[in-house]
Design a protein around this motif. Sequence first.
Motif, PDB file in Angstrom:
ATOM      1  N   ALA A 185       0.450  24.821  -2.119  1.00  0.00           N
ATOM      2  CA  ALA A 185       1.110  23.883  -1.209  1.00  0.00           C
ATOM      3  C   ALA A 185       2.626  24.009  -1.325  1.00  0.00           C
ATOM      4  N   LEU A 186       3.134  24.176  -2.542  1.00  0.00           N
ATOM      5  CA  LEU A 186       4.570  24.334  -2.742  1.00  0.00           C
ATOM      6  C   LEU A 186       5.080  25.621  -2.085  1.00  0.00           C
ATOM      7  N   GLU A 187       4.290  26.657  -2.175  1.00  0.00           N
ATOM      8  CA  GLU A 187       4.678  27.931  -1.570  1.00  0.00           C
ATOM      9  C   GLU A 187       4.753  27.817  -0.056  1.00  0.00           C
ATOM     10  N   ARG A 188       3.861  27.013   0.519  1.00  0.00           N
ATOM     11  CA  ARG A 188       3.809  26.897   1.981  1.00  0.00           C
ATOM     12  C   ARG A 188       4.819  25.900   2.533  1.00  0.00           C
ATOM     13  N   TRP A 189       4.930  24.713   1.884  1.00  0.00           N
ATOM     14  CA  TRP A 189       5.727  23.631   2.461  1.00  0.00           C
ATOM     15  C   TRP A 189       6.991  23.286   1.672  1.00  0.00           C
ATOM     16  N   GLY A 190       7.142  23.851   0.478  1.00  0.00           N
ATOM     17  CA  GLY A 190       8.343  23.576  -0.293  1.00  0.00           C
ATOM     18  C   GLY A 190       8.252  22.288  -1.097  1.00  0.00           C
ATOM     19  N   SER A 191       9.077  22.198  -2.123  1.00  0.00           N
ATOM     20  CA  SER A 191       9.004  21.068  -3.054  1.00  0.00           C
ATOM     21  C   SER A 191       9.356  19.713  -2.443  1.00  0.00           C
ATOM     22  N   PRO A 192      10.423  19.592  -1.630  1.00  0.00           N
ATOM     23  CA  PRO A 192      10.743  18.260  -1.093  1.00  0.00           C
ATOM     24  C   PRO A 192       9.602  17.643  -0.296  1.00  0.00           C
ATOM     25  N   VAL A 193       8.975  18.421   0.565  1.00  0.00           N
ATOM     26  CA  VAL A 193       7.880  17.904   1.391  1.00  0.00           C
ATOM     27  C   VAL A 193       6.665  17.564   0.535  1.00  0.00           C
ATOM     28  N   VAL A 194       6.271  18.476  -0.344  1.00  0.00           N
ATOM     29  CA  VAL A 194       5.079  18.253  -1.166  1.00  0.00           C
ATOM     30  C   VAL A 194       5.277  17.056  -2.085  1.00  0.00           C
ATOM     31  N   ASN A 195       6.443  16.987  -2.735  1.00  0.00           N
ATOM     32  CA  ASN A 195       6.696  15.864  -3.627  1.00  0.00           C
ATOM     33  C   ASN A 195       6.810  14.553  -2.853  1.00  0.00           C
ATOM     34  N   GLY A 196       7.428  14.584  -1.687  1.00  0.00           N
ATOM     35  CA  GLY A 196       7.548  13.375  -0.882  1.00  0.00           C
ATOM     36  C   GLY A 196       6.202  12.821  -0.456  1.00  0.00           C
ATOM     37  N   VAL A 197       5.337  13.702   0.038  1.00  0.00           N
ATOM     38  CA  VAL A 197       4.009  13.268   0.481  1.00  0.00           C
ATOM     39  C   VAL A 197       3.162  12.827  -0.704  1.00  0.00           C
ATOM     40  N   ALA A 198       3.214  13.596  -1.798  1.00  0.00           N
ATOM     41  CA  ALA A 198       2.415  13.246  -2.977  1.00  0.00           C
ATOM     42  C   ALA A 198       2.862  11.914  -3.561  1.00  0.00           C
ATOM     43  N   MET A 199       4.173  11.690  -3.604  1.00  0.00           N
ATOM     44  CA  MET A 199       4.672  10.408  -4.108  1.00  0.00           C
ATOM     45  C   MET A 199       4.260   9.252  -3.208  1.00  0.00           C
ATOM     46  N   GLY A 234      17.607   9.242 -11.283  1.00  0.00           N
ATOM     47  CA  GLY A 234      16.612   9.796 -12.198  1.00  0.00           C
ATOM     48  C   GLY A 234      15.436  10.468 -11.538  1.00  0.00           C
ATOM     49  N   THR A 235      15.225  10.237 -10.249  1.00  0.00           N
ATOM     50  CA  THR A 235      14.092  10.858  -9.552  1.00  0.00           C
ATOM     51  C   THR A 235      14.566  11.796  -8.455  1.00  0.00           C
ATOM     52  N   PHE A 236      15.196  11.236  -7.417  1.00  0.00           N
ATOM     53  CA  PHE A 236      15.589  12.054  -6.270  1.00  0.00           C
ATOM     54  C   PHE A 236      16.716  13.036  -6.600  1.00  0.00           C
ATOM     55  N   LEU A 237      17.821  12.527  -7.147  1.00  0.00           N
ATOM     56  CA  LEU A 237      18.961  13.399  -7.426  1.00  0.00           C
ATOM     57  C   LEU A 237      18.623  14.429  -8.500  1.00  0.00           C
ATOM     58  N   ALA A 238      17.884  14.002  -9.530  1.00  0.00           N
ATOM     59  CA  ALA A 238      17.497  14.946 -10.581  1.00  0.00           C
ATOM     60  C   ALA A 238      16.707  16.101  -9.996  1.00  0.00           C
ATOM     61  N   PHE A 239      15.767  15.774  -9.117  1.00  0.00           N
ATOM     62  CA  PHE A 239      14.957  16.801  -8.477  1.00  0.00           C
ATOM     63  C   PHE A 239      15.814  17.713  -7.608  1.00  0.00           C
ATOM     64  N   ALA A 240      16.677  17.112  -6.767  1.00  0.00           N
ATOM     65  CA  ALA A 240      17.478  17.899  -5.841  1.00  0.00           C
ATOM     66  C   ALA A 240      18.406  18.865  -6.578  1.00  0.00           C
ATOM     67  N   LEU A 241      19.045  18.396  -7.637  1.00  0.00           N
ATOM     68  CA  LEU A 241      19.957  19.246  -8.397  1.00  0.00           C
ATOM     69  C   LEU A 241      19.199  20.359  -9.113  1.00  0.00           C
ATOM     70  N   TYR A 242      18.070  19.993  -9.734  1.00  0.00           N
ATOM     71  CA  TYR A 242      17.304  21.002 -10.460  1.00  0.00           C
ATOM     72  C   TYR A 242      16.749  22.054  -9.498  1.00  0.00           C
ATOM     73  N   LEU A 243      16.301  21.618  -8.323  1.00  0.00           N
ATOM     74  CA  LEU A 243      15.772  22.553  -7.331  1.00  0.00           C
ATOM     75  C   LEU A 243      16.828  23.559  -6.906  1.00  0.00           C
ATOM     76  N   GLN A 244      18.063  23.076  -6.705  1.00  0.00           N
ATOM     77  CA  GLN A 244      19.136  24.004  -6.354  1.00  0.00           C
ATOM     78  C   GLN A 244      19.410  24.969  -7.499  1.00  0.00           C
ATOM     79  N   GLY A 245      19.286  24.464  -8.734  1.00  0.00           N
ATOM     80  CA  GLY A 245      19.430  25.339  -9.890  1.00  0.00           C
ATOM     81  C   GLY A 245      18.378  26.430  -9.915  1.00  0.00           C
ATOM     82  N   VAL A 246      17.150  26.083  -9.539  1.00  0.00           N
ATOM     83  CA  VAL A 246      16.064  27.070  -9.469  1.00  0.00           C
ATOM     84  C   VAL A 246      16.388  28.118  -8.413  1.00  0.00           C
ATOM     85  N   ARG A 247      16.907  27.666  -7.283  1.00  0.00           N
ATOM     86  CA  ARG A 247      17.240  28.607  -6.205  1.00  0.00           C
ATOM     87  C   ARG A 247      18.369  29.549  -6.613  1.00  0.00           C
ATOM     88  N   ASP A 248      19.328  29.056  -7.383  1.00  0.00           N
ATOM     89  CA  ASP A 248      20.476  29.868  -7.787  1.00  0.00           C
ATOM     90  C   ASP A 248      20.153  30.811  -8.939  1.00  0.00           C
TER      91      ASP A 248
END
Length: 296
Positions: A185-199, A234-248
Motif C-alpha cells: 500500500a505504501l508503494e502504491r499510495w505513499g506514506s501520507p495517504v496510507v498513514n492518514g487513512v489508517a489513522m 510529535g506526530t504530523f511534523l515528525a513524520f513529515a520531516l523524517y519522510l523528507q529525510g528518507v527521500r534525501d
Amino acid sequence: MSKTTRGVVLALIGGTCWGFSGTCAKFLMDSYAVDPVWLVCVRQLAASVLFLAYAAAVPGERVHLHDLARTRMGGVAGVVTMVLTALCMMANSCGYVVTINITNSATATVLQALGLVVLMVYACVVARRRPRRRELAGLVLALGGTFLLATGGDPTKLSMPAAGLAWGIFTGVTYALYTAVPAKALERWGSPVVNGVAMLISGLILAAAIRPWEAVPALDTVGLAWLAIIIVVGTFLAFALYLQGVRDLGPLRASMLGTSEPISATVFSVLWLGTAFAPTDIVGFAMIVVMVYLTA
C-alpha cells in the motif's frame, strides 16, 4: 544547504520530535490523569486530518489520494490491507502510550525498537537465509539490552513493573507488524495517504469503543497546548520531516539517524520530568541503539 545535509538535519529533527512526543504524553498522563487510550484516540483522529489535508494539498500526493478514492482503496485486497494496517497501528500506538504510562518515554521508545529484531527474523525466514554476522550481533545486543532494562543486571528480580515489560515487548512486535503489513500500500499510495487513512480508521474504531467525548479530561490551557504539540509536532511534523529525510538520504541512512528518537526521549525525560535512570538502564539503552544501527 545540500540535499544530503538537509536530509541529515530533517531526519534527526524528525526522530527528536518523536522522542519529545513520548515525553509530552507522559507529562499529560501524570499531570492531568489523561487516559492513555483516550490520548491515542484523539491523536489518531486529529493527526489523520492533518495527513489527509497534506496529501490533498501536495500535487504528488494528491494523485495518490485520488487513485485511492477512485479505486475504492484498491478493491477488497486493498481494503483488507488498509484495515489490517489500521489495527496494527492502533495496537502499536496504544501499547506504546500504555508502556509510557507504566514506565517512562525513554524505556517505551527503546523497547519499541525491538521490533527491528522481529523484522530481521521475518526477513531471514522469507528469504530462507541465515542471519548475517551483524544481524546476529544486533540480536545479542537487543537481548542483552532488554535484560539490563528489565532486571538491572540481577536476574532474580525485575527492575521495572512486569506489565511495563510485557506492554513494551507487545509494542515492539506490533511495530514490526505495522511496518511490514502496509508495504504494498505504501508503494502504491505513499506514506501520507496510507498513514492518514489508517489513522482515521484506527481513531474511529477507538472512538466507537471508548466514546472519548464522554470522558474528556480536565485540561487547562497548558494541557491543551501540550496535546496540540503531541498531534502537530510529535506526530504530523515528525513524520513529515523524517519522510523528507528518507527521500534525501534513502531509508537505510535515515533509519540510522532515526535513533535520535530514543536518545531524545531519554534526554527530555531526565531534563524535563526528572526521570532517574540507573547505570544499567543507560547501558541497556545504548546496546539497543547500537542494535538499530546493525539491523537497519
